[in-house]
Design a protein around this motif. Structure first.
Motif, PDB file in Angstrom:
ATOM      1  N   SER A 130       8.499  23.954  15.000  1.00 26.92           N
ATOM      2  CA  SER A 130       7.041  23.991  14.817  1.00 26.92           C
ATOM      3  C   SER A 130       6.674  24.009  13.335  1.00 26.92           C
ATOM      4  N   THR A 131       7.519  24.651  12.517  1.00 29.86           N
ATOM      5  CA  THR A 131       7.254  24.650  11.073  1.00 29.86           C
ATOM      6  C   THR A 131       7.349  23.235  10.523  1.00 29.86           C
ATOM      7  N   GLN A 132       8.386  22.492  10.931  1.00 31.88           N
ATOM      8  CA  GLN A 132       8.521  21.106  10.489  1.00 31.88           C
ATOM      9  C   GLN A 132       7.351  20.252  10.989  1.00 31.88           C
ATOM     10  N   GLU A 133       6.971  20.481  12.260  1.00 35.13           N
ATOM     11  CA  GLU A 133       5.840  19.721  12.824  1.00 35.13           C
ATOM     12  C   GLU A 133       4.554  20.029  12.070  1.00 35.13           C
ATOM     13  N   MET A 134       4.339  21.281  11.724  1.00 34.95           N
ATOM     14  CA  MET A 134       3.149  21.645  10.952  1.00 34.95           C
ATOM     15  C   MET A 134       3.120  20.940   9.601  1.00 34.95           C
ATOM     16  N   GLN A 135       4.300  20.858   8.941  1.00 31.69           N
ATOM     17  CA  GLN A 135       4.359  20.182   7.647  1.00 31.69           C
ATOM     18  C   GLN A 135       4.065  18.690   7.798  1.00 31.69           C
ATOM     19  N   ARG A 136       4.640  18.072   8.857  1.00 28.45           N
ATOM     20  CA  ARG A 136       4.387  16.639   9.090  1.00 28.45           C
ATOM     21  C   ARG A 136       2.904  16.382   9.337  1.00 28.45           C
ATOM     22  N   GLN A 137       2.296  17.191  10.180  1.00 25.69           N
ATOM     23  CA  GLN A 137       0.880  16.980  10.502  1.00 25.69           C
ATOM     24  C   GLN A 137      -0.006  17.285   9.301  1.00 25.69           C
ATOM     25  N   LYS A 138       0.401  18.242   8.462  1.00 24.33           N
ATOM     26  CA  LYS A 138      -0.372  18.530   7.264  1.00 24.33           C
ATOM     27  C   LYS A 138      -0.348  17.339   6.305  1.00 24.33           C
ATOM     28  N   ASN A 139       0.862  16.739   6.147  1.00 19.00           N
ATOM     29  CA  ASN A 139       0.965  15.551   5.302  1.00 19.00           C
ATOM     30  C   ASN A 139       0.125  14.404   5.859  1.00 19.00           C
ATOM     31  N   THR A 140       0.155  14.271   7.183  1.00 20.13           N
ATOM     32  CA  THR A 140      -0.644  13.218   7.813  1.00 20.13           C
ATOM     33  C   THR A 140      -2.130  13.448   7.578  1.00 20.13           C
ATOM     34  N   VAL A 141      -2.571  14.690   7.743  1.00 20.00           N
ATOM     35  CA  VAL A 141      -3.986  15.005   7.530  1.00 20.00           C
ATOM     36  C   VAL A 141      -4.388  14.731   6.078  1.00 20.00           C
ATOM     37  N   ASP A 142      -3.511  15.124   5.136  1.00 19.61           N
ATOM     38  CA  ASP A 142      -3.832  14.882   3.720  1.00 19.61           C
ATOM     39  C   ASP A 142      -3.941  13.393   3.427  1.00 19.61           C
ATOM     40  N   ALA A 323     -22.537  -6.869  10.375  1.00 20.12           N
ATOM     41  CA  ALA A 323     -21.196  -6.989  10.960  1.00 20.12           C
ATOM     42  C   ALA A 323     -20.156  -6.386  10.018  1.00 20.12           C
ATOM     43  N   ARG A 324     -20.268  -6.687   8.709  1.00 23.04           N
ATOM     44  CA  ARG A 324     -19.327  -6.097   7.746  1.00 23.04           C
ATOM     45  C   ARG A 324     -19.451  -4.571   7.729  1.00 23.04           C
ATOM     46  N   GLU A 325     -20.684  -4.093   7.753  1.00 24.46           N
ATOM     47  CA  GLU A 325     -20.901  -2.641   7.740  1.00 24.46           C
ATOM     48  C   GLU A 325     -20.353  -1.994   9.007  1.00 24.46           C
ATOM     49  N   ARG A 326     -20.527  -2.675  10.141  1.00 21.28           N
ATOM     50  CA  ARG A 326     -20.037  -2.110  11.402  1.00 21.28           C
ATOM     51  C   ARG A 326     -18.516  -2.037  11.404  1.00 21.28           C
ATOM     52  N   ILE A 327     -17.853  -3.055  10.859  1.00 22.50           N
ATOM     53  CA  ILE A 327     -16.392  -3.029  10.793  1.00 22.50           C
ATOM     54  C   ILE A 327     -15.923  -1.875   9.910  1.00 22.50           C
ATOM     55  N   ALA A 328     -16.589  -1.707   8.750  1.00 18.73           N
ATOM     56  CA  ALA A 328     -16.228  -0.604   7.855  1.00 18.73           C
ATOM     57  C   ALA A 328     -16.467   0.747   8.516  1.00 18.73           C
ATOM     58  N   GLN A 329     -17.571   0.871   9.251  1.00 14.90           N
ATOM     59  CA  GLN A 329     -17.869   2.127   9.934  1.00 14.90           C
ATOM     60  C   GLN A 329     -16.870   2.396  11.050  1.00 14.90           C
ATOM     61  N   ASN A 330     -16.456   1.355  11.771  1.00 17.06           N
ATOM     62  CA  ASN A 330     -15.460   1.529  12.837  1.00 17.06           C
ATOM     63  C   ASN A 330     -14.122   1.983  12.248  1.00 17.06           C
ATOM     64  N   ASN A 331     -13.745   1.407  11.118  1.00 15.59           N
ATOM     65  CA  ASN A 331     -12.506   1.839  10.457  1.00 15.59           C
ATOM     66  C   ASN A 331     -12.602   3.306  10.055  1.00 15.59           C
ATOM     67  N   LEU A 332     -13.754   3.689   9.554  1.00  8.24           N
ATOM     68  CA  LEU A 332     -13.957   5.078   9.154  1.00  8.24           C
ATOM     69  C   LEU A 332     -13.882   6.002  10.366  1.00  8.24           C
ATOM     70  N   THR A 333     -14.485   5.593  11.475  1.00  4.28           N
ATOM     71  CA  THR A 333     -14.466   6.403  12.696  1.00  4.28           C
ATOM     72  C   THR A 333     -13.048   6.546  13.252  1.00  4.28           C
ATOM     73  N   ALA A 334     -12.260   5.434  13.163  1.00  5.34           N
ATOM     74  CA  ALA A 334     -10.875   5.482  13.654  1.00  5.34           C
ATOM     75  C   ALA A 334     -10.046   6.461  12.822  1.00  5.34           C
ATOM     76  N   VAL A 335     -10.264   6.463  11.516  1.00  2.00           N
ATOM     77  CA  VAL A 335      -9.531   7.405  10.669  1.00  2.00           C
ATOM     78  C   VAL A 335      -9.940   8.835  10.980  1.00  2.00           C
ATOM     79  N   GLU A 336     -11.232   9.056  11.222  1.00  2.00           N
ATOM     80  CA  GLU A 336     -11.700  10.398  11.582  1.00  2.00           C
ATOM     81  C   GLU A 336     -11.056  10.876  12.876  1.00  2.00           C
ATOM     82  N   GLU A 337     -10.900   9.975  13.848  1.00  2.00           N
ATOM     83  CA  GLU A 337     -10.253  10.340  15.117  1.00  2.00           C
ATOM     84  C   GLU A 337      -8.776  10.673  14.890  1.00  2.00           C
ATOM     85  N   ASN A 338      -8.116   9.892  14.014  1.00  2.00           N
ATOM     86  CA  ASN A 338      -6.707  10.169  13.711  1.00  2.00           C
ATOM     87  C   ASN A 338      -6.564  11.516  13.004  1.00  2.00           C
ATOM     88  N   ILE A 339      -7.505  11.821  12.111  1.00  2.00           N
ATOM     89  CA  ILE A 339      -7.474  13.118  11.437  1.00  2.00           C
ATOM     90  C   ILE A 339      -7.619  14.245  12.448  1.00  2.00           C
TER      91      ILE A 339
END
Length: 435
Positions: A130-142, A323-339
């Motif tokens: 769990s300590t290793q997993e916490m470090q991996r997820q922390k790096n991912t979040v950063d 359309a360009r703005e929507r694509i950029a916003q979708n990318n931002l939303t996908a990153v927020e979900e991954n975070i």
């Protein structure tokens, strides 16, 4: 024997008048005794009845008092027995709760003593993983957080550039719309001017027709009067007896009518000429307004075409920008979900880490205190015996309560009957008083 004859009480001879008076008095006393005798008898009967009722009521009250006393005593005994039974059940429930808790602790401690090495190994592995997993997820979040910052700046840049690029086309579209509104107002004003010019032509034509008709009537009337005067002059010349002054008067009238005829003809010609000029001016103004309307309508068509062109161009560019703005916003939303997913995974690993650490600490404490385990064993054994004793006591108390309920049933029912009778008596008394 006369009324004055009397007899002595000793020898039986009394005065007759005195004897009659005594007789009447005797009869009066006897009558009074006869009248008082029923009253005395009734009073005596009532006294006897009252005595019997008092005796009966007294006996009933005595019996009721005894029933109440024994009933209350029976109810009290049953209540005390029921309370003792209930208290005992409550006590054994608390004893069983404590016993269950201690048994669970004892079973847990025994399990730890028997499996201590396995528990330490398992929980240590969980803590490491769990300590290793916490470090991996922390790096991912950063990393994702930095990427999110970059995408946010990129979106802001796109929004700013799109706004700057669209502004000229928006202004052109708005300008074309304003020009279209202006020429549309010009068309409306030209139509209104044409209606006014048409009204002016109609008014000039109506005035000419009215004036010409009036002058023509004057000319026709003059011709008719001249014709009548010529006929009258011809008749006068044919008549040898005609007066020369009459002929002269008719000739003068004819000359006057000719003058009026000339004036009517001149007036008709003048009216016709003036009306012709006014009508031509009104028609020229009408023609001018029609030309203005044609020009305004042509300008409206051109302005509408220009507006549609500018509007379509702006809408096309705006659609591409969105359309360009929507694509950029979708990318931002996908990153927020991954975070969020990485943060949830970090939290889950942290929870596993804390749980394993707590279990490991608990196992170490239990392993280091075997005396507590032995104490719990003795406590559980004592509690089991106490619960068995308390259960025997409860069974005895239940038997006592049941026996009392059976043996005191008559006394308690008698108490209820007395209470019910008292209530009925009070109700009857109140009803009697009210009636």
């Amino acid at each position: 024997m006369s009324n004055d004859t009397r007899y002595d009480e000793n020898n039986g001879v009394v005065d007759s008048a005195s004897s009659e008076a005594d007789l009447q008095e005797t009869e009066s006393h006897e009558q009074e005794k006869d009248d008082e005798q029923p009253l005395a008898t009734a009073q005596k009967n009532m006294e006897n009845l009252a005595g019997n009722v008092a005796a009966t009521v007294g006996g009933a009250l005595g019996e009721a008092q005894n029933a109440v006393t024994s009933g209350i005593s029976a109810v009290r005994e049953v209540r005390y027995a029921a309370k003792a039974h209930a208290d005992a059940r409550h006590q054994i429930q608390e004893m069983r709760t404590v016993l269950t808790s201690d048994k669970e602790q004892l079973e847990h401690r025994l399990y730890v003593h028997e499996n201590y090495d396995g528990i330490v190994s398992e929980q240590t592995a969980i803590i490491t993983e769990s300590t290793q997993e916490m470090q991996r997820q922390k790096n991912t979040v950063d990393s994702l957080t930095q990427h999110h910052t970059d995408l946010q700046k990129q979106l802001e840049t796109i929004l700013s550039e799109d706004e700057q690029n669209l502004r000229p086309y928006r202004n052109l579209s708005e300008t074309a719309k304003g020009r279209l509104d202006d020429v549309a107002r010009t068309v409306t004003e030209a139509k209104r001017a044409i209606k006014m010019a048409e009204a002016q032509v109609k008014d000039a034509t109506d005035r000419r027709d009215q004036a010409c008709a009036s002058a023509q009537r004057a000319l026709d009337n003059s011709h008719e009067r001249q014709h009548k005067l010529l006929e009258e002059l011809t008749e006068l010349k044919k008549d040898p007896a005609a007066n020369n002054s009459a002929i002269s008067r008719v000739q003068n009238d004819i000359a006057s009518e000719k003058i009026r005829e000339s004036e009517a003809q001149a007036s008709l010609a003048s009216i016709t000429e003036q009306a012709k000029s006014a009508i031509e001016i009104a028609q020229t103004h009408l023609w001018t307004q029609k030309k203005s309307l044609e020009s305004a309508q042509s300008a409206t068509d051109a302005a509408h075409s220009a507006y549609e062109e500018r509007k379509n161009e702006f809408e096309r560019l705006q659609t591409e920008a969105r359309a360009r703005e929507r694509i950029a916003q979708n990318n931002l939303t996908a990153v927020e979900e991954n975070i969020k997913q990485a943060q949830d995974a970090f939290d889950a690993a942290a929870q596993r880490h804390d749980d394993a650490l707590a279990l490991l600490e608990d196992a170490r404490v239990i392993q280091a205190s075997p005396e507590e385990t032995e104490r719990l064993k003795g406590s559980v054994s004592s509690q089991l015996s106490a619960v068995e004793q308390k259960q025997d006591e409860i069974e005895k108390l239940a038997h006592v309560e049941k026996t009392l309920r059976v043996t005191t049933r008559k006394q308690r029912l008698a108490l209820l009957a007395v209470i019910a009778g008292f209530v009925i008596l009070v109700i009857l008394l109140i009803w009697r008083i009210l009636n």
